[in-house]
Enzyme design. Structure first.
Site, PDB file in Angstrom:
ATOM      1  N   PHE A 143       0.671  -1.061   0.044  1.00 38.59           N
ATOM      2  CA  PHE A 143       0.012  -0.170  -0.007  1.00 38.59           C
ATOM      3  C   PHE A 143       1.056   1.278   0.137  1.00 38.59           C
ATOM      4  CE2 PHE A 143      -4.089   1.996   1.585  1.00 38.59           C
ATOM      5  CZ  PHE A 143      -4.638   1.770   0.317  1.00 38.59           C
ATOM      6  N   GLU A 145      16.673   8.568  -6.414  1.00 46.66           N
ATOM      7  CA  GLU A 145      16.483   8.166  -4.995  1.00 46.66           C
ATOM      8  C   GLU A 145      17.889   8.537  -4.418  1.00 46.66           C
ATOM      9  OE1 GLU A 145      14.367   5.891  -3.698  1.00 46.66           O
ATOM     10  OE2 GLU A 145      13.305   5.704  -5.564  1.00 46.66           O
ATOM     11  N   LYS A 181      14.355  -5.033 -16.512  1.00 47.28           N
ATOM     12  CA  LYS A 181      13.315  -4.687 -17.285  1.00 47.28           C
ATOM     13  C   LYS A 181      13.487  -5.625 -18.575  1.00 47.28           C
ATOM     14  CE  LYS A 181      11.681  -0.503 -15.098  1.00 47.28           C
ATOM     15  NZ  LYS A 181      11.856   0.907 -15.097  1.00 47.28           N
ATOM     16  N   VAL A 234       7.253  -3.038 -16.939  1.00 42.07           N
ATOM     17  CA  VAL A 234       8.221  -2.452 -17.780  1.00 42.07           C
ATOM     18  C   VAL A 234       7.619  -1.215 -18.473  1.00 42.07           C
ATOM     19  CG1 VAL A 234       9.161  -2.820 -19.798  1.00 42.07           C
ATOM     20  CG2 VAL A 234       9.161  -4.608 -18.133  1.00 42.07           C
TER      21      VAL A 234
END
Lengths: 170, 328
Positions: free
Chosen positions: B8, B196, B211, B138
């Site tokens: 969540f 990040e 991916k 992807v």
């Protein structure tokens, strides 16, 4: 990229601006003029000018060039035999001078089947990594693959970052 | 159709919000985050849970775990939107495996399980007669797997090329457009919330490689793994290199490339003509598929974002509803 090297003999009016008008279409089709041979015949009585040009252009653009030249009123007397050349541009980043750039270039040139035809370089500061752009030419596609493979090995050896072009999509 | 949502975070909340707002005939009967869970066979009030999560940081009862939800809630499809762990695939891998064994359909945005255990999961799903769909893994909102599986069905896929990491593409766009150094562009990407604190997963090409592995496994079933990808990041690029490319009407982009016939499986910065449709700006993603019949097809779209990812997840869910659930 595949480039075609071709020589052409052109005939045009011997008046100001004519040569420039003939050369412009060549750059418009992405051509690279290697040589312009322009000899005035001292015995010539008419007002025409004969020019021989050697140029490289992307494959498939020669017909466009011929059409454009005709539009400019340039008469093409002869088109020489086309010679196919493979061309690939790569970028190398790293300590290029400290790792003997001339050796890097020579590793390609010494193969006999490929050569570095152009080199642009920037060196920001003494201890910083420099960047360079190399254009390699070869006669066959396999030679090009081999040349780039050599460059990959050299890059690994000398701790350089090799940036290859995305060639596969055509 | 009844679904359970595990995870969540921003994607999970985006999915819940869209299910709540749109009248799609989907009801959520189970929901769990990393600390709590809730089960309601009659359908959870999603607006209330979203509010509760915002206020308390929890979505439900701390005595109910994600596994409880997977085992006890009544649902047709499990939506796994737990975070990606490229090394272990957990906790998603365990959750997905459990749910498949209970004959539940799977929709996941989690790259870990699909990249690490595609063959095993695909076999398990087939054995249990359930769907395993992962459109969101992807290209974010780009419907790449729907395109491959349906629109291009019958084509032989010869090659795939992609700009699959929005963070890298943002950094490279800024370096090319503004002449920024890599460090400056990275700093800006962080300020914009695109990178990040530890950007290595993105800038070293790991995310794009994962991916690519998912694409290759889906298209060719060749069982390739992350370690098989020849990978170079963008962290050593210089503004000078961008300028040298620019002088040739080209730029540099991080391209993921798979061409099985040539043995290519790689992620690396590449010189690319600016007119190539793969050259997209900012955080956009783009994927070119080369096939025998259709030739080249390029899809461009948003590679991240909670609602954009929810779009891919809902596409998978509704496919499952139409194909499996309503018929049974």
């Amino acid at each position: 990229m595949i480039v075609v090297q071709v020589s052409m003999k052109l005939e045009m009016k011997d008046s100001p601006g004519q040569l420039v008008a003939a050369l412009k279409p060549m750059s418009d089709v992405g051509g690279n003029i290697i040589a312009v041979i322009h000899q005035r015949d001292p015995d010539a009585t008419d007002d025409t000018l004969n020019v021989q040009i050697v140029l490289e252009l992307p494959e498939g653009r020669l017909d466009d060039l011929v059409t454009m030249l005709k539009k400019q009123g340039v008469h093409i007397q002869r088109i020489g035999e086309e010679r196919l050349l493979y061309q690939r541009t790569v970028i190398l980043i790293g300590h290029l001078m400290h790792t003997d750039l001339s050796d890097t270039v020579d590793r390609i040139d010494s193969t006999g089947f490929a050569e570095v035809s152009e080199l642009s370089m920037s060196m920001p500061a003494v201890n910083e990594r420099s960047s360079s752009r190399l254009t390699i030419k070869s006669v066959t596609k396999d030679d090009m693959e081999d040349a780039v493979a050599i460059l990959r090995t050299v890059a690994k050896e000398k701790d350089l970052l090799l940036i290859e072009p995305l060639e596969e999509i055509l | 159709m009844k679904v359970a949502i595990i995870g969540f975070g921003s994607v999970g909340r985006g999915v819940a919000e869209m299910i709540a707002k749109k009248d799609l005939g989907i009801s959520v009967t189970g929901l769990a985050d990393s600390k709590s869970g809730c089960i309601d066979p009659a359908g959870i009030d999603l607006f209330r849970v979203l509010e509760k999560k915002k206020k308390s940081g929890c979505c439900g009862d701390r005595n109910i775990s994600a596994l409880d939800v997977i085992k006890k809630a009544p649902y047709d499809a499990l939506i796994d939107v737990t975070p990606t762990n490229a090394m272990t695939g957990e906790p998603g891998l365990g959750y997905v495996t459990q749910a498949i064994k209970k004959k539940k359909h799977i929709v996941t945005s989690n790259k870990g399980p699909i990249a690490l255990a595609y063959k095993e999961l695909r076999a398990l799903a087939e054995k249990n007669g359930v769907a395993l769909r992962y459109e969101a893994t992807v290209g974010g909102a780009i419907p790449i797997f729907h395109t491959l599986g349906h629109g291009l069905a019958g084509n032989e896929i010869l090659a795939v090329f992609g700009v699959l990491n929005g963070t890298c593409n943002y950094i490279l766009t800024r370096m090319a457009d503004e002449g920024l150094t890599y460090e400056q562009a990275l700093l800006e990407a962080r300020e914009m919330g695109y990178a990040e604190a530890d950007p290595s997963y993105d800038v070293e090409g790991i995310d794009a490689a994962i991916k690519l592995v998912i694409l290759a496994n889906t298209i060719w079933g060749n069982g390739v793994k992350l370690d098989d990808v020849d990978r170079t990041g963008i962290n050593l690029l210089t503004p000078d290199a961008m300028r040298l490319a620019e002088e040739e009407d080209c730029t540099v982009r991080l391209i993921a490339e798979a061409i099985p016939k040539k043995g290519f499986l790689r992620v690396a910065p590449r010189i690319i003509e600016k007119s190539n449709p793969l050259v997209v700006d900012g955080t956009l993603n783009a994927i070119t598929i080369e096939t025998d019949m259709a030739k080249e097809i390029t899809l461009i779209g948003r590679g991240a974002g909670s609602i954009e990812t929810a779009s891919a997840i809902l596409g998978d869910l509704l496919f499952i509803r139409d194909r499996y659930v309503e018929r049974s």
